[in-house]
Every structure is written in C-alpha cells, then in structure tokens.
Design an enzyme around this catalytic site. Structure first.
Site, mmCIF file in Angstrom:
data_model
loop_
_atom_site.group_PDB
_atom_site.id
_atom_site.type_symbol
_atom_site.label_atom_id
_atom_site.label_comp_id
_atom_site.label_asym_id
_atom_site.label_seq_id
_atom_site.Cartn_x
_atom_site.Cartn_y
_atom_site.Cartn_z
ATOM 1 N N HIS A 82 0.675 -1.174 -0.026
ATOM 2 C CA HIS A 82 -0.053 0.104 -0.075
ATOM 3 C C HIS A 82 0.773 1.201 -0.170
ATOM 4 C CE1 HIS A 82 -2.588 2.824 1.927
ATOM 5 N NE2 HIS A 82 -3.638 2.129 1.413
ATOM 6 N N LYS A 99 -10.620 -0.979 10.211
ATOM 7 C CA LYS A 99 -10.805 -1.914 9.327
ATOM 8 C C LYS A 99 -11.043 -3.177 10.207
ATOM 9 C CE LYS A 99 -7.144 -0.307 6.232
ATOM 10 N NZ LYS A 99 -7.974 0.092 5.042
ATOM 11 N N GLN A 155 -4.223 -5.309 6.894
ATOM 12 C CA GLN A 155 -5.318 -6.185 6.310
ATOM 13 C C GLN A 155 -5.139 -7.577 6.857
ATOM 14 O OE1 GLN A 155 -7.529 -5.342 4.433
ATOM 15 N NE2 GLN A 155 -6.936 -3.462 3.504
ATOM 16 N N ASP A 211 3.071 -4.660 8.065
ATOM 17 C CA ASP A 211 1.894 -3.943 7.968
ATOM 18 C C ASP A 211 0.911 -4.882 7.924
ATOM 19 O OD1 ASP A 211 -0.324 -2.727 6.951
ATOM 20 O OD2 ASP A 211 0.722 -2.010 5.275
ATOM 21 N N CYS A 232 -4.639 2.493 -3.840
ATOM 22 C CA CYS A 232 -3.215 3.036 -3.199
ATOM 23 C C CYS A 232 -2.196 2.113 -3.174
ATOM 24 C CB CYS A 232 -3.603 3.347 -1.852
ATOM 25 S SG CYS A 232 -4.863 4.537 -1.411
HETATM 26 N N1 7TS Z 1 -1.452 -0.825 4.503
HETATM 27 C C1 7TS Z 1 -2.224 -1.543 4.053
HETATM 28 C C2 7TS Z 1 -2.171 -2.887 3.513
HETATM 29 C C3 7TS Z 1 -3.941 -1.231 3.767
HETATM 30 O O1 7TS Z 1 -4.362 -1.716 3.154
HETATM 31 C C4 7TS Z 1 -4.268 0.333 4.184
HETATM 32 C C5 7TS Z 1 -5.430 0.730 3.841
HETATM 33 C C6 7TS Z 1 -3.202 1.013 4.825
HETATM 34 C C7 7TS Z 1 -2.049 0.479 5.086
HETATM 35 C C8 7TS Z 1 -3.502 2.206 5.168
HETATM 36 O O2 7TS Z 1 -4.421 2.425 6.600
HETATM 37 P P1 7TS Z 1 -5.120 3.505 7.160
HETATM 38 O O3 7TS Z 1 -6.113 3.151 8.019
HETATM 39 O O4 7TS Z 1 -3.880 4.226 7.827
HETATM 40 O O5 7TS Z 1 -5.593 4.307 5.941
HETATM 41 N N2 7TS Z 1 -6.104 0.445 2.825
HETATM 42 C C9 7TS Z 1 -7.175 0.895 2.114
HETATM 43 C C10 7TS Z 1 -7.785 0.022 1.279
HETATM 44 O O6 7TS Z 1 -7.307 -0.918 0.651
HETATM 45 N N3 7TS Z 1 -8.822 0.821 0.615
HETATM 46 O O7 7TS Z 1 -8.898 1.893 1.554
HETATM 47 C C11 7TS Z 1 -7.893 1.992 2.397
#
Ligand code: 7TS
Length: 423
Positions: A122, A237, A214, A211, A382
């Site tokens: 990401h 999430k 997910q 990370d 992203c």
């Molecule tokens: N890393 C991964 C693997 C992610 O899927 C996401 C967000 C992030 C980092 C960032 O997370 P945040 O909560 O700090 O924004 N992924 C997604 C997505 O797949 N669609 O919208 C956000």
C-alpha cells in the site's frame, strides 16, 4: 460457527437500501461497519465520562484514563505483546508506519542505507520511506512478485500446502537496515509468509516491520510468535472507530528510537535548556489522544473475541473460496492474485478478491454494480506500483467481513453478469 443472522443485527447499516436495493457491502478492506456495542460504548463515554486523560486528579479524568489504559491492555492481549509499553496508539496504520520511518531513519540509517519493501505494498508503506529517501538519502528497494501475485522469494508451495520462504536473502545487502512488508495484500489478498521472512531477516541481523492493516481484522495475530520488531494496524478496518490505530514495537527498539512528534503527554521535564521525554509508550504519543476511540477499539476487539477469531477466519475463508469459484464461471473473468491452491491450509489468500471482466473498465463495473446496491472498490487501491507491475490501471475489488454471506456473493456474481451483458 456463529449465527450470521444474529451477527448482522448488530450492524443496523446492513439493513439499509441504496437506490431501492438492499445494500451489499463488500468494501471491507477500505473500512468495516461498526457494531452497535462500539457505537454505544463511545456514546456512553462522551455522555458520562468525558475528560482529558493522564492530566486531571479529578474523578472523570481518572475514569477516562482507566478506560484508555484498559484499552491498551486489551490491545496488548489481542496481539500477545509482552508489555503495554510496547503498544503505541496512533491515528492508524499510516501514522504508525510514518512514525517508524521517521524515527528509525533518523536514528538508525545513514545515506545509502536500504529499506526493503515489496511490489505489493500500500502507498503508506512506500511513500513513508520515499519521504525519508528525499530527506535523508536512504534507498527504497522492493522484492518483485510473480504473475499470480506472490513474492518471488516465497512462492514455493510444499506438498503439505505450506509456503516456504527460500529467497529473501537475495534481496538483502550489507546496506539493508529494515524490511517492511504487508502481512496481507489489500489488492491481491495474498497472505505473505511473514514468519519465515522475519526468521530469515533476523538471521542477517535485520529487523522487520509488518503492515498488519489487512491481517489483524481476519486472523489471530501473535507478535511474539511472529517475532516481528514492529506491527502496525488500524482500528477502523476491524469494526472499531476511525482515527485510531496501533504501532506495536519491541521495547528495545522503541527505547532506541527518538520521539516522532513533540508536545504534551510525551515529556518528562521541559526547560529552555534541556527537555527529557516520558517513558514508553507515552514518548510517542504527543498531544491529547483519541481516548474515546481507544475505548471503541477495545470494545471492537471484545466483539471479535466474543465471535471468535478462529470462527471469523473460517467464515471469511469460506466466503473467499466461494467467491473465487463463482467468479471463475463468468466469461472474460480475470482474477488477480493467488488462484490456487484454493482452500489449502495454511491459506495463501484472505478476504480480498480483485478482478476485471473482459475490456470493461473497473470504474464502469463499479458504478453499475453500485446501482444494483453492491458496494465494491475500484481503481488502484493505493497500490500504483502494483498496478504498474500487473500492467493495469485498476481492478474491481470485493472484500469481506464477518457479517457477509454467500447470498451476497451470489448477488455480486449476478450483478457482474448483468453488467457484462451491457457491454
Ligand atoms: N496498509 C495496508 C495494507 C492497507 O490496506 C491500508 C489501507 C493501509 C496500510 C493504510 O491504512 P489507514 O487506516 O492508515 O488508511 N487500505 C485501504 C484500502 O485498501 N482501501 O482503502 C484503504
């Protein structure tokens, strides 16, 4: 297994209609819906407890502080960290990675030193390091992936279905200082064998950041078993509120890293001559924390644990396999990421299915599915370097949570067929 109809009652939003159609919410990798218990817990805190934490001697402040610190303990148990000192609250995964990128590069890296990521990251696990590359001259390297969306160094599947990691050493150099890698890809659903990768990186004396944005929502995480040095995830999430996330860091590492931001909460003593910093984890928590969100996150963890992490994982694996099988019956279907072996233990794919159909643009597919009440994500998710690697501009992505059903997947599949007929 749990009673899915009962679980769905905990999420009133799932009863909504959009465009006169029952909502089919399949955008859970972006954010999940929140159960009533989380909303109630946060409302209750604002209604009856609200006060700033760690500051007041008064009753409400102490009560709010107790809830906030109880949430830290809940998170510690959830990921099996050794100590609450190792649990830093952040705004989310993005801030957690930026914290490590900034503090680790500042204190542990010289110009020319390397951080190793992968082609399936990401943007938050790419751009955070690129900013440090611009500021401090570090170098960002990336492990390539196979055509079916697995790390090239990890795609050997043994006869018992487990994935063995035999090649990360190829990408480590004498300048590698950190490996930073997604546990589960938000586009491909690939589950990376992070435990093997960590073991191998450690054999070369290199720490690893995982990370977990997910993975934490879908599987039991044990940071001691993984032996990762840092682990980042987001509350929103996994049925918790937005604006709260977690950075786990091994105590030794967190002690070594300098503060990320300055302000209240993170200091020990401030004078014009010399300022000293608070002990862990407060050194990394400048300013008023979102103490209502931490309580909401703890309530979400309680909720997941009541259902059972194993049950959630089994249910979502079943949905993923069913979705893959059904999608493959559609003409022109192209699914990205590991296709097989489906249903192997341990699985190589989790709760995320990305696809395109024939020449239909992902945005057209997503927009038309939306009109049928089906919420999916479209675009690059992203992960633009991954799109470049796959030679596409984007995908349609369906992603699952504990409240999704096979009937919803049937609706998705029927919707895709209907859209495909229009082209
Ligand atoms: N890393 C991964 C693997 C992610 O899927 C996401 C967000 C992030 C980092 C960032 O997370 P945040 O909560 O700090 O924004 N992924 C997604 C997505 O797949 N669609 O919208 C956000």
């Amino acid at each position: 297994m749990y009673n899915i109809n009962k679980v769905r009652e905990d999420f009133p939003i799932l009863q909504r209609e959009v465009y006169g159609k029952p909502l089919v919410y399949l955008d859970n990798a972006a954010t999940t819906q929140k159960p009533l218990c989380v909303l109630d817990a946060m409302r209750e805190e604002y209604l009856n407890v609200n006060a700033n934490v760690h500051r007041g001697v008064h009753y409400l402040s102490q009560q709010a502080t107790d809830l906030h610190e109880a949430a830290r303990e809940k998170v510690r148990q959830f990921i099996n960290a050794r100590k609450t000192e190792e649990i830093v609250f952040t705004r989310g995964t993005t801030e957690a990675i930026n914290l490590v990128a900034s503090s680790f590069c500042e204190s542990q890296m010289q110009p020319g030193d390397e951080v190793l990521v992968t082609d399936m990251e990401h943007h938050s696990n790419i751009v955070s390091w690129q900013l440090q590359a611009m500021k401090r001259g570090i170098v960002v390297k990336h492990i390539p992936i196979t055509d079916d969306g697995r790390l090239v160094c990890c795609h050997n599947t043994t006869t018992d279905g487990s994935v063995c990691c035999d090649g990360i050493a190829t990408y480590l150099t004498e300048r590698t200082r950190l490996v930073s890698i997604a546990h589960v890809s938000n586009v491909l659903g690939t589950i990376n064998p992070v435990k093997d990768i960590i073991r191998e990186a450690h054999a070369h004396g290199i720490p690893v950041l995982v990370d977990g944005a997910q993975s934490a929502p879908h599987m039991k995480i044990d940071v001691q078993d993984l032996d990762c040095d840092f682990f980042a995830f987001s509350g929103h999430k996994m049925y918790g509120p937005t604006g709260i996330g977690v950075l786990y860091g091994k105590e030794d590492w967190l002690e070594k890293l300098p503060p990320y931001q300055g302000g209240g909460e993170m200091i020990d003593k401030v004078t014009w001559e010399r300022t000293t910093f608070e002990r862990l984890p407060f050194k990394f928590e400048a300013g008023t924390p979102d103490y209502v969100a931490t309580h909401g996150l703890a309530t979400a963890i309680d909720y997941m644990e009541r259902i059972g992490l194993d049950n959630i994982e089994a249910h979502e694996q079943e949905l993923t396999c069913y979705c893959m099988e059904q999608l493959q019956t559609i003409d022109g279907m192209h699914i990205y990421g590991p296709l097989s072996p489906l249903g192997t233990v341990p699985s190589v794919k989790d709760a995320v299915v990305s696809f395109n159909v024939g020449n239909i643009h992902h945005l057209d597919m997503g927009t038309l599915l939306d009109r049928l009440g089906i919420a999916v994500r479209t675009g690059h998710h992203c992960a633009q370097p991954l799109m470049d690697r796959l030679g596409i501009s984007g995908t349609v992505r369906a992603s699952f949570a504990l409240y999704n059903t096979k009937e919803e997947i049937d609706t998705l599949v029927a919707g895709i067929r209907r859209v495909a007929q229009m082209f």
